[in-house]
Scaffold this active site. Structure first.
Site: not given
Length: 251
Positions: A35, A105, A144, A146, A241
């Site tokens: 990201e 990602y 990530d 997710n 985050d």
């Protein structure tokens, strides 16, 4: 060999919040980010000259994107799955002498699950891609993903059932990947550790109270199990985050 992975949720913003200090402190052999949210030429990182840089930018401005910084020059680099430079810049594969590294990602299913079907189809393509690589050399996957795989991987599993990142369908895809011959390195060393998270909402005091999800991973081919030294989460590192995850492995 030390590997680090971090979803920086906008590299330019993260640089202003201590990215360079953390990068130098880790001294990682390979450092992967997700990201990035930038286009070519929008940033010039002050990295040591020994690092080779590889970027996969999304066509859409301020969206997605991945990068790898490595002291070890790869034999080859590939961007995307079926073709180079896929539109969302989600995957970079580096081939080294004894393994492949895949920085990813994974697409988000979105809050309303409007992208869940796309996500599941993408998961199948991604798993096939990894299995093909694994026939040639062991694979290390980081990034990530997710998804919080099990209930232990998020603070409030009951209230998040059927929410993006914790749907049964997404969790099943992770199970299928692991069952296909990969190890979740963090759970390999810490099978019962609770309250170990890598992402927290920006809502007030959520991170302070550690109400999080573990959605960032290092997965490795099962035959690399004996080479693993340790795997951890640098949960105290701010700037995004998400927080970084770390893997140490024998060379």
């Amino acid at each position: 060999m030390k590997l680090v992975s971090w979803n920086v949720n906008g590299l330019r913003a993260c640089v202003n919040k201590g990215f360079n200090d953390y990068f130098k402190e880790t001294g990682a052999d390979i450092f992967c980010i997700q990201e990035t949210k930038l286009q070519e030429g929008q940033i010039s990182l002050e990295l040591d000259e020994e690092y080779n840089q590889y970027w996969n930018h999304a066509l859409k401005k301020g969206y997605s994107g991945t990068a790898v910084f490595t002291k070890i020059k790869p034999l080859s680099v590939r961007y995307g799955l079926e073709e180079d430079h896929e539109e969302e810049g989600r995957v970079i594969t580096l081939e080294f002498d004894t393994f492949y590294l895949v920085n990813v990602y994974t697409p988000n299913a979105r809050r309303d699950l409007s992208r869940l079907d796309f996500r599941l189809e993408w998961e199948d393509r991604f798993r096939s891609y990894l299995l093909d690589l694994d026939t040639r050399k062991p694979v290390i996957i980081c990034g990530d993903l997710n998804v919080a795989h099990q209930e232990i991987d998020l603070k409030n599993p009951k209230s998040n059932r059927n929410n993006s990142g914790f749907t049964l369908e997404e969790r099943d895809k992770m199970t299928q990947l692991l069952d296909a011959g990969f190890i979740d390195s963090f759970r390999h060393f810490s099978p019962d550790t609770t309250d170990a998270y890598t992402w927290w909402s920006y809502m007030p005091k959520v991170r302070e109270r550690n109400v999080g999800w573990r959605i960032d991973y290092f997965l490795v081919s099962a035959r690399l199990a004996s080479s693993l030294i340790d795997a951890g989460i640098d949960c105290e590192v701010m700037g995004s985050d998400h927080c970084p995850v770390v893997l140490n492995i024998t060379e």
